[in-house]
Design a protein around this motif. Sequence first.
Motif, PDB file in Angstrom:
ATOM      1  N   SER A   1     -17.013  29.513   4.236  1.00  0.00           N
ATOM      2  CA  SER A   1     -16.618  29.964   5.564  1.00  0.00           C
ATOM      3  C   SER A   1     -17.018  31.404   5.828  1.00  0.00           C
ATOM      4  O   SER A   1     -17.070  31.839   6.974  1.00  0.00           O
ATOM      5  N   CYS A   2     -17.329  32.157   4.775  1.00  0.00           N
ATOM      6  CA  CYS A   2     -17.728  33.550   4.977  1.00  0.00           C
ATOM      7  C   CYS A   2     -19.113  33.679   5.592  1.00  0.00           C
ATOM      8  O   CYS A   2     -19.534  34.779   5.952  1.00  0.00           O
ATOM      9  N   LEU A   3     -19.826  32.548   5.721  1.00  0.00           N
ATOM     10  CA  LEU A   3     -21.126  32.607   6.369  1.00  0.00           C
ATOM     11  C   LEU A   3     -21.002  32.966   7.845  1.00  0.00           C
ATOM     12  O   LEU A   3     -21.965  33.446   8.459  1.00  0.00           O
ATOM     13  N   TYR A   4     -19.818  32.702   8.407  1.00  0.00           N
ATOM     14  CA  TYR A   4     -19.615  33.017   9.812  1.00  0.00           C
ATOM     15  C   TYR A   4     -18.747  34.260   9.948  1.00  0.00           C
ATOM     16  O   TYR A   4     -17.666  34.346   9.351  1.00  0.00           O
ATOM     17  N   SER A   5     -19.242  35.221  10.710  1.00  0.00           N
ATOM     18  CA  SER A   5     -18.487  36.430  11.003  1.00  0.00           C
ATOM     19  C   SER A   5     -18.129  36.412  12.487  1.00  0.00           C
ATOM     20  O   SER A   5     -19.022  36.321  13.346  1.00  0.00           O
ATOM     21  N   HIS A   6     -16.850  36.488  12.766  1.00  0.00           N
ATOM     22  CA  HIS A   6     -16.419  36.413  14.151  1.00  0.00           C
ATOM     23  C   HIS A   6     -16.834  37.639  14.945  1.00  0.00           C
ATOM     24  O   HIS A   6     -16.921  37.586  16.181  1.00  0.00           O
ATOM     25  N   ASN A   7     -17.113  38.718  14.270  1.00  0.00           N
ATOM     26  CA  ASN A   7     -17.558  39.917  14.970  1.00  0.00           C
ATOM     27  C   ASN A   7     -19.042  39.854  15.320  1.00  0.00           C
ATOM     28  O   ASN A   7     -19.474  40.421  16.328  1.00  0.00           O
ATOM     29  N   LEU A   8     -19.805  39.160  14.482  1.00  0.00           N
ATOM     30  CA  LEU A   8     -21.251  39.089  14.708  1.00  0.00           C
ATOM     31  C   LEU A   8     -21.685  37.785  15.371  1.00  0.00           C
ATOM     32  O   LEU A   8     -22.701  37.754  16.058  1.00  0.00           O
ATOM     33  N   GLY A   9     -20.922  36.713  15.171  1.00  0.00           N
ATOM     34  CA  GLY A   9     -21.298  35.414  15.713  1.00  0.00           C
ATOM     35  C   GLY A   9     -22.422  34.788  14.917  1.00  0.00           C
ATOM     36  O   GLY A   9     -22.692  35.156  13.760  1.00  0.00           O
ATOM     37  N   LEU A  10     -23.097  33.839  15.533  1.00  0.00           N
ATOM     38  CA  LEU A  10     -24.223  33.166  14.889  1.00  0.00           C
ATOM     39  C   LEU A  10     -25.472  34.012  15.060  1.00  0.00           C
ATOM     40  O   LEU A  10     -25.825  34.413  16.168  1.00  0.00           O
ATOM     41  N   GLN A  11     -26.152  34.276  13.950  1.00  0.00           N
ATOM     42  CA  GLN A  11     -27.320  35.143  13.982  1.00  0.00           C
ATOM     43  C   GLN A  11     -28.541  34.396  14.508  1.00  0.00           C
ATOM     44  O   GLN A  11     -28.738  33.206  14.251  1.00  0.00           O
ATOM     45  N   GLU A  12     -29.351  35.103  15.292  1.00  0.00           N
ATOM     46  CA  GLU A  12     -30.534  34.498  15.893  1.00  0.00           C
ATOM     47  C   GLU A  12     -31.522  34.028  14.840  1.00  0.00           C
ATOM     48  O   GLU A  12     -32.211  33.024  15.016  1.00  0.00           O
ATOM     49  N   THR A  13     -31.589  34.733  13.726  1.00  0.00           N
ATOM     50  CA  THR A  13     -32.532  34.351  12.671  1.00  0.00           C
ATOM     51  C   THR A  13     -32.137  33.036  12.016  1.00  0.00           C
ATOM     52  O   THR A  13     -32.989  32.301  11.529  1.00  0.00           O
ATOM     53  N   GLN A  14     -30.847  32.757  11.979  1.00  0.00           N
ATOM     54  CA  GLN A  14     -30.380  31.533  11.339  1.00  0.00           C
ATOM     55  C   GLN A  14     -30.147  30.399  12.346  1.00  0.00           C
ATOM     56  O   GLN A  14     -30.187  29.229  11.967  1.00  0.00           O
ATOM     57  N   HIS A  15     -29.895  30.736  13.569  1.00  0.00           N
ATOM     58  CA  HIS A  15     -29.660  29.729  14.617  1.00  0.00           C
ATOM     59  C   HIS A  15     -30.500  30.104  15.835  1.00  0.00           C
ATOM     60  O   HIS A  15     -29.998  30.684  16.797  1.00  0.00           O
ATOM     61  N   PRO A  16     -31.788  29.778  15.826  1.00  0.00           N
ATOM     62  CA  PRO A  16     -32.666  30.178  16.940  1.00  0.00           C
ATOM     63  C   PRO A  16     -32.358  29.361  18.196  1.00  0.00           C
ATOM     64  O   PRO A  16     -31.858  28.245  18.144  1.00  0.00           O
ATOM     65  N   GLY A  17     -32.677  29.967  19.348  1.00  0.00           N
ATOM     66  CA  GLY A  17     -32.569  29.267  20.609  1.00  0.00           C
ATOM     67  C   GLY A  17     -31.314  29.545  21.399  1.00  0.00           C
ATOM     68  O   GLY A  17     -31.208  29.125  22.552  1.00  0.00           O
ATOM     69  N   PHE A  18     -30.340  30.260  20.824  1.00  0.00           N
ATOM     70  CA  PHE A  18     -29.091  30.516  21.539  1.00  0.00           C
ATOM     71  C   PHE A  18     -29.299  31.572  22.613  1.00  0.00           C
ATOM     72  O   PHE A  18     -30.010  32.569  22.418  1.00  0.00           O
ATOM     73  N   LEU A  19     -28.667  31.352  23.757  1.00  0.00           N
ATOM     74  CA  LEU A  19     -28.703  32.333  24.829  1.00  0.00           C
ATOM     75  C   LEU A  19     -27.816  33.519  24.476  1.00  0.00           C
ATOM     76  O   LEU A  19     -26.889  33.417  23.651  1.00  0.00           O
ATOM     77  N   ASN A  20     -28.094  34.644  25.102  1.00  0.00           N
ATOM     78  CA  ASN A  20     -27.358  35.874  24.793  1.00  0.00           C
ATOM     79  C   ASN A  20     -25.856  35.691  25.045  1.00  0.00           C
ATOM     80  O   ASN A  20     -25.442  35.097  26.046  1.00  0.00           O
ATOM     81  N   SER A  21     -25.059  36.226  24.143  1.00  0.00           N
ATOM     82  CA  SER A  21     -23.590  36.282  24.224  1.00  0.00           C
ATOM     83  C   SER A  21     -22.937  34.904  24.271  1.00  0.00           C
ATOM     84  O   SER A  21     -21.801  34.766  24.703  1.00  0.00           O
ATOM     85  N   THR A  22     -23.630  33.867  23.814  1.00  0.00           N
ATOM     86  CA  THR A  22     -23.005  32.537  23.772  1.00  0.00           C
ATOM     87  C   THR A  22     -22.932  31.989  22.348  1.00  0.00           C
ATOM     88  O   THR A  22     -22.386  30.907  22.150  1.00  0.00           O
ATOM     89  N   ALA A  23     -23.466  32.713  21.350  1.00  0.00           N
ATOM     90  CA  ALA A  23     -23.533  32.202  19.985  1.00  0.00           C
ATOM     91  C   ALA A  23     -22.297  32.637  19.196  1.00  0.00           C
ATOM     92  O   ALA A  23     -22.394  33.327  18.183  1.00  0.00           O
ATOM     93  N   TYR A  24     -21.129  32.229  19.673  1.00  0.00           N
ATOM     94  CA  TYR A  24     -19.873  32.544  18.997  1.00  0.00           C
ATOM     95  C   TYR A  24     -19.020  31.283  18.932  1.00  0.00           C
ATOM     96  O   TYR A  24     -19.102  30.402  19.812  1.00  0.00           O
ATOM     97  N   LEU A  25     -18.196  31.214  17.889  1.00  0.00           N
ATOM     98  CA  LEU A  25     -17.221  30.138  17.771  1.00  0.00           C
ATOM     99  C   LEU A  25     -15.885  30.618  18.316  1.00  0.00           C
ATOM    100  O   LEU A  25     -15.613  31.824  18.403  1.00  0.00           O
ATOM    101  N   LEU A  26     -15.055  29.670  18.671  1.00  0.00           N
ATOM    102  CA  LEU A  26     -13.764  29.976  19.266  1.00  0.00           C
ATOM    103  C   LEU A  26     -12.666  29.876  18.216  1.00  0.00           C
ATOM    104  O   LEU A  26     -12.592  28.876  17.486  1.00  0.00           O
ATOM    105  N   PRO A  27     -11.822  30.898  18.106  1.00  0.00           N
ATOM    106  CA  PRO A  27     -10.690  30.801  17.166  1.00  0.00           C
ATOM    107  C   PRO A  27      -9.622  29.853  17.714  1.00  0.00           C
ATOM    108  O   PRO A  27      -9.279  29.877  18.892  1.00  0.00           O
ATOM    109  N   TRP A  28      -9.121  29.020  16.821  1.00  0.00           N
ATOM    110  CA  TRP A  28      -8.090  28.051  17.204  1.00  0.00           C
ATOM    111  C   TRP A  28      -6.939  28.178  16.208  1.00  0.00           C
ATOM    112  O   TRP A  28      -7.064  27.804  15.048  1.00  0.00           O
TER     113      TRP A  28
END
Length: 928
Positions: free
Chosen positions: A704-731
Amino acid sequence: MKYKKVYLPFDEQFICSIQNPAKPTIVVSIFGKSTLASKSCKARFVNDFYDRPIFDSSLVQDTNSKLQSSIECFHDEAGGIVYLHLTGSFDSLSITQNIDELSTEIEEKGFLRVWSTLKYNYACSLLFLFNISHILVLTHPVPIFDASYLSFFKALDCSRSKFLNIIKSTLSKIPNVSSSWMENGRLCSPRLLFYYESCPDEFKKNKQTTGPCHPGLKKAEHSLEDQIYSILRKRRIISNISINSMFAIPANQEYVFMDDSPDQILDWDEFLTNSLITMCNSSSVVIKDSFNDCEVEDILENDFLNKSHNIKKFLFDHIEVAFKKGFDDNIGRHAITIANYFEAPDIGTWCQVANEMYNLFIIAKDLDEESKIAMEALRSFLDIDTNFSERRCRKVQPIAMATYQENLPSHYNRNYHDTRVAQALSVFAQHARGPLFDDYIQILIQDCDQLWQSGRQMCETLSLTGNPCTQPLHKGGTVDGPIKEPEQDDNPVNREDFPVMEHSSSVMYLSACNCGHKQGTREDPFTIRTANYDFYQIMAKDCICGCLDRINFPVFQPSTQDFRAAQLFAKPPVIAGRKNSAGLLHTPTQMGHTQGLSLGGVFASCHSVDPINDILGEESRNRELPDRQGLISVELTNRQKNEDTISSNQIVIRVTDTESETKEKSLVRQPSTTEYLPGMLHTDSPNSLLPQFPSWSLVCLGSSCLYSHNLGLQETQHPGFLNSTAYLLPWDVTVRLEHHPRDRYWNTDKNKINLSPVQRGRKTKGFREFSVKIFIGVEYECPRGHRFMCSAPDKILTTANNGIVKENGNKVSNSDMPLYFPCPCSSASMMAQLMRIHVVTPKAPVHVTLNPMVQPDENGGPIFVTGFDTPIELTQSTYWILRLPYVYAGDRGPYLPPKDPSQKNVGKLLKGVYSVAEATTDNNKLNI
């Protein structure tokens, strides 16, 4: 029987009633046009000859007003004269009384076609009269020469030679026909006389006027004779040698007569009274003996002959010539050198000849090939409009065809074909004219279709995304369902003679792999396997997907080499090739139709909340879900009661001991090992069948440490995401334990629970509560490869300038998420599809479970499922990505994404996907 009117053809009763069958006979035929008041009668002067209504002319009598031509006959046996009266389409009464029938035909065929048919039928009747008559009387209401008869006369004259051999053959079968008659094919070269029912007003008599006619009337008649002769000679209808013409005009006798009698119809009451008196007088004359008959006829004849200008004297002068020496109408130097043929046959033989000629020219049934050719020649000579139209259309058709062929590609689809046909028709319509316009339009369309189908036709088989195959028409190529041939109702396409190749729509899409780390182009799929499995297997070879931990989905495991696709049967049937409001493309598939079975036994325990009942709006039901060891059960509830100890996002876990409590084992139905499900797995599929390949994918990226809520999903690892939308939602989920847990699961240092300061040590009536944080994300992907997350069913995830996500996952976890969402990548209306679910599990002694269920058609379509009997358990403190199917295809065909962004609510991921279960020693096994 003496004055009885009969119709052709003659029956045996009429022929047998003739007292002297061997008596010579002169035939007088009457034809022309009549006024509406005449009630189709043009032979009123014959009634005056015999002072009785032989031919219908009285308004109190019913007349024959049929549109088809008919011939009335009256035989004056004492005088040896036969009168024939032609009625039909050129009479005003017939036209007016049959206007409804004519209007219907004109709407269907066009005016020129209908008029051409009427003219042809009338010409056949005239051809009959000209071949069996000695004298023909052309009647007309007004004293002018009707130039429309020129076309009839010219057509009859041109076609007469084509009928000569046919007439000879017909006459040879009739006894008592002379050789001269048989050789010439007719009785003589008939004389044509002109009778006009009125004259100029200055020459017309009134009721009080008696005596001779106006001096200028004879001059007017002679002037009209000169005009008629000049017109007929210039049109080469008559000549100096009468035997070579269709008819002749007498050289030394008058042949134009204008009736100067006063108007017959001035007072209708007086006319009807006189008609009644005439009928009564005619009845009294009929019952008189033969002596009185002769006396009356002598009186009438003397009365007519005493007048200097009357129709009887005009006509009987010609009849007298016929009886005495026959007609000799040759003029000039040929008058003496060429002998003219004339014959007055006996009435019995003439009746037989008239019947045979009537069958040949008017009935025209069972004709031989030569007769049909002659009839077509007559139609061709007569129908000038059709001939012009045919020549014009034949000239323009190659020009229109060249317009269609200009710059044609090697192969093209039906839409392009229809466009080029429309261009060709436009060029054709600019220049073509006449009644054959519609016929040549059909010929042009057929020629264009033939050219298109002879090597230029595109395959047009639809892909699963609704795009047609752009390859030339071919055989082969795998599709989910039988080949959808182009729309050819009349000429179905036979693909056996075409080359073998795979389908291709030439459409390329950009899609990410299972884990989303790599993007690649993909061809438009034509099979479910290509869309949901093969592409991702190819992408996994160049990505880390191939070596990641994964959970395998249930698939078909054959136990024999003779396995086959199951034969499914349908309810209800659907129409192929149509789209409904949800974008469902109904195409027939190889799997046929689905049985009336459900997956109730398989999916009854898939989730703590019954998803079907939740769709129907029912309240959540408590249901015990046995796991593989029967140790625990999980219940997910959204209680709305005022409970102090349970919040809106709270998981209740009841821990029970199976050693003291026995539970019934659920009946698990084993899937078939000989038959596989030919399509995708959904709630309407049979519960004993599994697909050959999985349409879903569930991989573990790692810790789970692969995901940082402060940084979100990195473009290098998840290409194609639009700006400011590559984040997960805390539940944040509150978990409450009912009953004290066993030490082996809850009291060890390894599984010690870290309670929040507020919750630490909190107990309520023996319950323990703690909070877990789960990160979830629903990822949408458009055909251009743009990716984004949504924070609600109607909202795209956005972050602040500093990258802080202010929203949580409550709306995503507790709502139905749309399957399609408008992509903000461009102004074009591009629809993105829900493709992945991201889940980062907490470091807690619980399992996050997934139970995805997708309904692509909200109008009652099937619900697509993974095939697991229970929700899928994810390991603690890991990052999981669930990839959803690229194409959803049911038993009725694939479900297409909506083209209109306003239809974004079409299809949905049902709520209840996420839940939490107690961590046990028996988890879903991973495939490493």
